[in-house]
Motif scaffolding. Structure first.
Motif, PDB file in Angstrom:
ATOM      1  N   VAL A 179       0.830  -1.208   0.000  1.00  0.00           N
ATOM      2  CA  VAL A 179       0.000   0.000   0.000  1.00  0.00           C
ATOM      3  C   VAL A 179       0.866   1.260   0.000  1.00  0.00           C
ATOM      4  N   PHE A 180       1.894   1.250   0.829  1.00  0.00           N
ATOM      5  CA  PHE A 180       2.781   2.418   0.916  1.00  0.00           C
ATOM      6  C   PHE A 180       3.470   2.688  -0.422  1.00  0.00           C
ATOM      7  N   ILE A 181       3.979   1.633  -1.048  1.00  0.00           N
ATOM      8  CA  ILE A 181       4.663   1.797  -2.336  1.00  0.00           C
ATOM      9  C   ILE A 181       3.679   2.242  -3.409  1.00  0.00           C
ATOM     10  N   THR A 182       2.456   1.734  -3.362  1.00  0.00           N
ATOM     11  CA  THR A 182       1.444   2.140  -4.337  1.00  0.00           C
ATOM     12  C   THR A 182       1.138   3.627  -4.227  1.00  0.00           C
ATOM     13  N   VAL A 183       0.914   4.114  -3.014  1.00  0.00           N
ATOM     14  CA  VAL A 183       0.579   5.526  -2.805  1.00  0.00           C
ATOM     15  C   VAL A 183       1.738   6.421  -3.251  1.00  0.00           C
ATOM     16  N   VAL A 184       2.938   6.085  -2.808  1.00  0.00           N
ATOM     17  CA  VAL A 184       4.092   6.919  -3.147  1.00  0.00           C
ATOM     18  C   VAL A 184       4.389   6.859  -4.645  1.00  0.00           C
ATOM     19  N   GLY A 185       4.315   5.677  -5.239  1.00  0.00           N
ATOM     20  CA  GLY A 185       4.610   5.543  -6.660  1.00  0.00           C
ATOM     21  C   GLY A 185       3.612   6.276  -7.536  1.00  0.00           C
ATOM     22  N   ILE A 186       2.319   6.142  -7.230  1.00  0.00           N
ATOM     23  CA  ILE A 186       1.313   6.845  -8.021  1.00  0.00           C
ATOM     24  C   ILE A 186       1.416   8.346  -7.798  1.00  0.00           C
ATOM     25  N   GLY A 187       1.729   8.753  -6.565  1.00  0.00           N
ATOM     26  CA  GLY A 187       1.914  10.183  -6.302  1.00  0.00           C
ATOM     27  C   GLY A 187       3.075  10.760  -7.094  1.00  0.00           C
ATOM     28  N   ALA A 188       4.186  10.032  -7.156  1.00  0.00           N
ATOM     29  CA  ALA A 188       5.331  10.501  -7.935  1.00  0.00           C
ATOM     30  C   ALA A 188       5.007  10.542  -9.426  1.00  0.00           C
ATOM     31  N   ALA A 189       4.289   9.519  -9.902  1.00  0.00           N
ATOM     32  CA  ALA A 189       3.911   9.502 -11.315  1.00  0.00           C
ATOM     33  C   ALA A 189       2.958  10.654 -11.646  1.00  0.00           C
ATOM     34  N   TYR A 190       2.017  10.925 -10.754  1.00  0.00           N
ATOM     35  CA  TYR A 190       1.078  12.029 -10.977  1.00  0.00           C
ATOM     36  C   TYR A 190       1.804  13.379 -11.006  1.00  0.00           C
ATOM     37  N   TYR A 191       2.701  13.585 -10.087  1.00  0.00           N
ATOM     38  CA  TYR A 191       3.423  14.863 -10.023  1.00  0.00           C
ATOM     39  C   TYR A 191       4.223  15.092 -11.300  1.00  0.00           C
ATOM     40  N   LEU A 192       4.924  14.055 -11.770  1.00  0.00           N
ATOM     41  CA  LEU A 192       5.736  14.219 -12.981  1.00  0.00           C
ATOM     42  C   LEU A 192       4.865  14.382 -14.214  1.00  0.00           C
ATOM     43  N   ALA A 193       3.741  13.653 -14.276  1.00  0.00           N
ATOM     44  CA  ALA A 193       2.879  13.749 -15.449  1.00  0.00           C
ATOM     45  C   ALA A 193       2.213  15.123 -15.545  1.00  0.00           C
ATOM     46  N   VAL A 194       1.755  15.647 -14.425  1.00  0.00           N
ATOM     47  CA  VAL A 194       1.034  16.918 -14.440  1.00  0.00           C
ATOM     48  C   VAL A 194       1.982  18.100 -14.597  1.00  0.00           C
ATOM     49  N   PHE A 195       3.066  18.091 -13.835  1.00  0.00           N
ATOM     50  CA  PHE A 195       3.955  19.250 -13.829  1.00  0.00           C
ATOM     51  C   PHE A 195       5.138  19.121 -14.789  1.00  0.00           C
ATOM     52  N   GLY A 196       5.378  17.904 -15.287  1.00  0.00           N
ATOM     53  CA  GLY A 196       6.504  17.730 -16.191  1.00  0.00           C
ATOM     54  C   GLY A 196       6.130  17.424 -17.616  1.00  0.00           C
ATOM     55  N   GLN A 197       4.936  16.853 -17.842  1.00  0.00           N
ATOM     56  CA  GLN A 197       4.547  16.469 -19.197  1.00  0.00           C
ATOM     57  C   GLN A 197       3.213  17.074 -19.609  1.00  0.00           C
ATOM     58  N   ASN A 198       2.752  18.061 -18.874  1.00  0.00           N
ATOM     59  CA  ASN A 198       1.562  18.840 -19.253  1.00  0.00           C
ATOM     60  C   ASN A 198       0.306  17.988 -19.395  1.00  0.00           C
ATOM     61  N   VAL A 199       0.158  16.986 -18.565  1.00  0.00           N
ATOM     62  CA  VAL A 199      -1.067  16.187 -18.534  1.00  0.00           C
ATOM     63  C   VAL A 199      -2.012  16.821 -17.518  1.00  0.00           C
ATOM     64  N   THR A 200      -3.242  17.010 -17.905  1.00  0.00           N
ATOM     65  CA  THR A 200      -4.196  17.627 -16.985  1.00  0.00           C
ATOM     66  C   THR A 200      -4.530  16.675 -15.844  1.00  0.00           C
ATOM     67  N   SER A 201      -4.793  17.248 -14.692  1.00  0.00           N
ATOM     68  CA  SER A 201      -5.074  16.440 -13.513  1.00  0.00           C
ATOM     69  C   SER A 201      -6.347  15.605 -13.688  1.00  0.00           C
ATOM     70  N   GLY A 202      -7.371  16.203 -14.294  1.00  0.00           N
ATOM     71  CA  GLY A 202      -8.627  15.484 -14.481  1.00  0.00           C
ATOM     72  C   GLY A 202      -8.499  14.283 -15.389  1.00  0.00           C
ATOM     73  N   SER A 203      -7.791  14.449 -16.514  1.00  0.00           N
ATOM     74  CA  SER A 203      -7.625  13.327 -17.438  1.00  0.00           C
ATOM     75  C   SER A 203      -6.766  12.229 -16.831  1.00  0.00           C
ATOM     76  N   TYR A 204      -5.806  12.613 -16.009  1.00  0.00           N
ATOM     77  CA  TYR A 204      -4.951  11.601 -15.359  1.00  0.00           C
ATOM     78  C   TYR A 204      -5.788  10.698 -14.457  1.00  0.00           C
ATOM     79  N   TRP A 205      -6.577  11.303 -13.578  1.00  0.00           N
ATOM     80  CA  TRP A 205      -7.359  10.501 -12.637  1.00  0.00           C
ATOM     81  C   TRP A 205      -8.534   9.811 -13.318  1.00  0.00           C
ATOM     82  N   LEU A 206      -9.060  10.402 -14.416  1.00  0.00           N
ATOM     83  CA  LEU A 206     -10.155   9.753 -15.134  1.00  0.00           C
ATOM     84  C   LEU A 206      -9.690   8.453 -15.780  1.00  0.00           C
ATOM     85  N   SER A 207      -8.532   8.486 -16.458  1.00  0.00           N
ATOM     86  CA  SER A 207      -8.008   7.261 -17.068  1.00  0.00           C
ATOM     87  C   SER A 207      -7.546   6.276 -16.006  1.00  0.00           C
ATOM     88  N   PHE A 208      -7.036   6.798 -14.916  1.00  0.00           N
ATOM     89  CA  PHE A 208      -6.618   5.921 -13.813  1.00  0.00           C
ATOM     90  C   PHE A 208      -7.819   5.143 -13.265  1.00  0.00           C
TER      91      PHE A 208
END
Length: 284
Positions: A179-208
């Protein structure tokens, strides 16, 4: 006519034959016997664990001590492994999906990879490298000092006293690490996708949410718990079979790490194949 001396025929020396037989016995039949002892220990420990649970005689204090020890040696490495897992997946997948204009699927790729594979596998490898080696060293030193033999003389079952608490602790800690690795890993992936690759937050969580399901998360926790049980059994077995002083303890620790790592990878492959056969991936 004088008789000719008989030609010398090369005959294998008894020492060479004995060495060859010993080598074949150790390398060909040794792993089979070890597997048999492992299966026997699993059965005995499982029966003892179920009996202690039904009779409410589980050594709770020992379980808590062992669980806290496993958490203390794996928590920081788990965080350090979870962040790279999420970042690497985002970088590798992001470079592909952005080229085909499917950046909105970044959440699905990151979620499925971290939940289904990265989190339980990382939890198992951490427990195998840090937890199982510590278990093997602890029980190996006790075996060398003849403490285990003394327990048998006093009528105390080493399996129930030493193996069962460590199995329960590992089975509880492994899902928590997952659980801990899942939360941290998805959090790191979300941060890089939104702030580093211009992916919108809504589309990220919708596809997730469309691809990752609670069933996948539950299967991930189940895999982690199975890994924890296997790792604890391997560490206990090699620790209880340690021989030859400090060198024997070191050999048992090395063997535990290698066998647990290989076993986790092979078991993860088998469990994943079975799961995907019955529950193929589909859009939620």
């Amino acid at each position: 006519m004088p008789k000719q001396a008989p030609q010398d025929v090369p005959v294998a020396r008894p020492g060479a034959v004995a060495a060859l037989r010993a080598n074949l016995d150790a390398n060909a039949l040794g792993p089979v016997r070890t597997l048999g002892r492992t299966v026997e220990l699993v059965l005995n420990a499982t029966v003892s664990m179920v009996a202690d649970v039904l009779r409410a005689k589980v050594p709770v204090r020992e379980v808590v001590v062992q669980a806290w020890f496993l958490v203390s040696v794996t928590a920081v490495p788990a965080f350090l492994m979870a962040v790279p897992f999420g970042v690497i997946v985002t970088i590798q997948v992001g470079s592909i999906v952005n080229q085909i204009g499917a950046g909105s699927l970044m959440g699905a790729a990151s979620g499925l990879t971290v939940i289904q594979q990265a989190a339980p596998l990382a939890a198992g490898l951490l427990l195998g490298g840090a937890g199982a080696s510590a278990i093997a060293a602890d029980l190996g030193s006790r075996t060398i000092r003849e403490e285990v033999d003394a327990m048998r003389v006093m009528g105390i079952d080493p399996v129930r006293r030493l193996v069962v608490p460590r199995m329960v602790a590992a089975a509880l800690v492994a899902p928590l690490l997952c659980v801990f690795i899942t939360v941290v890993g998805i959090g790191a992936a979300y941060y890089l996708a939104v702030f580093g690759q211009n992916v919108t937050s809504g589309s990220y969580w919708l596809s997730f949410g469309a691809y990752a399901t609670t069933r996948d998360f539950g299967f991930s926790l189940l895999k982690a718990a199975i890994f924890g049980l296997i790792i604890a059994v391997l560490g206990c077995q090699h620790g209880l079979e340690a021989k030859g002083g400090a060198r024997g303890v070191a050999d048992s620790v090395n063997t535990t790490v290698v066998v647990s790592t290989v076993g986790i990878i092979v078991l993860n492959f088998a469990l994943t194949q079975v799961y995907t056969s019955y529950f193929p991936m589909r859009v939620g």
